[in-house]
Write a protein that holds these residues in place. Structure first.
Motif, PDB file in Angstrom:
ATOM      1  N   LYS A  18       5.905  -3.084  -1.786  1.00  0.00           N
ATOM      2  CA  LYS A  18       4.695  -3.861  -2.057  1.00  0.00           C
ATOM      3  C   LYS A  18       3.686  -3.631  -0.930  1.00  0.00           C
ATOM      4  O   LYS A  18       4.105  -3.491   0.216  1.00  0.00           O
ATOM      5  CB  LYS A  18       5.038  -5.349  -2.158  1.00  0.00           C
ATOM      6  N   PRO A  19       2.434  -3.500  -1.225  1.00  0.00           N
ATOM      7  CA  PRO A  19       1.724  -3.849  -2.451  1.00  0.00           C
ATOM      8  C   PRO A  19       1.676  -2.764  -3.520  1.00  0.00           C
ATOM      9  O   PRO A  19       0.974  -2.910  -4.514  1.00  0.00           O
ATOM     10  CB  PRO A  19       0.319  -4.176  -1.955  1.00  0.00           C
ATOM     11  N   ASP A  20       2.433  -1.678  -3.354  1.00  0.00           N
ATOM     12  CA  ASP A  20       2.501  -0.674  -4.409  1.00  0.00           C
ATOM     13  C   ASP A  20       3.066  -1.334  -5.673  1.00  0.00           C
ATOM     14  O   ASP A  20       4.038  -2.099  -5.591  1.00  0.00           O
ATOM     15  CB  ASP A  20       3.406   0.471  -3.962  1.00  0.00           C
ATOM     16  N   PRO A  21       2.485  -1.052  -6.834  1.00  0.00           N
ATOM     17  CA  PRO A  21       2.928  -1.715  -8.070  1.00  0.00           C
ATOM     18  C   PRO A  21       4.204  -1.154  -8.689  1.00  0.00           C
ATOM     19  O   PRO A  21       4.673  -1.660  -9.712  1.00  0.00           O
ATOM     20  CB  PRO A  21       1.742  -1.508  -9.012  1.00  0.00           C
ATOM     21  N   GLU A  42       5.232 -14.487  -7.617  1.00  0.00           N
ATOM     22  CA  GLU A  42       5.303 -14.014  -6.231  1.00  0.00           C
ATOM     23  C   GLU A  42       4.834 -15.092  -5.273  1.00  0.00           C
ATOM     24  O   GLU A  42       4.014 -15.928  -5.629  1.00  0.00           O
ATOM     25  CB  GLU A  42       4.413 -12.790  -6.047  1.00  0.00           C
ATOM     26  N   GLY A  47       2.746  -9.145  -2.793  1.00  0.00           N
ATOM     27  CA  GLY A  47       3.395  -9.216  -4.099  1.00  0.00           C
ATOM     28  C   GLY A  47       2.403  -9.425  -5.222  1.00  0.00           C
ATOM     29  O   GLY A  47       2.507  -8.813  -6.288  1.00  0.00           O
ATOM     30  N   SER A  50       0.676  -6.275  -5.890  1.00  0.00           N
ATOM     31  CA  SER A  50       1.593  -5.394  -6.601  1.00  0.00           C
ATOM     32  C   SER A  50       1.617  -5.714  -8.096  1.00  0.00           C
ATOM     33  O   SER A  50       1.523  -4.807  -8.934  1.00  0.00           O
ATOM     34  CB  SER A  50       2.988  -5.538  -5.991  1.00  0.00           C
ATOM     35  N   SER A  58      -0.332 -12.227 -12.888  1.00  0.00           N
ATOM     36  CA  SER A  58       0.246 -12.653 -11.615  1.00  0.00           C
ATOM     37  C   SER A  58       0.215 -14.164 -11.463  1.00  0.00           C
ATOM     38  O   SER A  58      -0.804 -14.807 -11.684  1.00  0.00           O
ATOM     39  CB  SER A  58      -0.496 -11.998 -10.451  1.00  0.00           C
TER      40      SER A  58
END
Length: 92
Positions: A18-21, A42, A47, A50, A58
């Motif tokens: 994270k923060p990569d999805p 999250e 998060g 992500s 989210s």
């Protein structure tokens, strides 16, 4: 606790954290769901980034001033229900 989940994605199975999805995208794929069908919960800003990066809804759990990018925010997990999420989204 594993009995409560249909699938688990091992963080070691994705190239970046994270923060990569990637981890949230992988979870949707394992569940055979499109991103817009997924709600991610999250408690961290990374998060939330992500989840949003994966194109999913989210839900932030905790301080709304920290989780400003969340589509919906709740103070604690006790407040989270599907109906509460729907009401919050509908009121936006």
């Amino acid at each position: 606790m594993a009995d409560y989940f249909e699938a688990v994605v091992d963080p070691a199975s994705v190239a970046a954290g994270k923060p990569d999805p990637a981890i949230f995208a992988a979870a949707a794929k394992v569940l055979n769901l499109e991103p817009e069908q997924v709600i991610g919960l999250e408690d961290s800003a990374a998060g939330i980034q992500s989840i949003n990066g994966a194109g999913e809804i989210s839900v932030g759990i905790g301080d709304a001033n920290v989780l400003v990018e969340a589509d919906v925010n709740f103070d604690k997990t006790d407040d989270v229900t599907l109906n509460a999420i729907k009401v919050a989204l509908d009121s936006k």
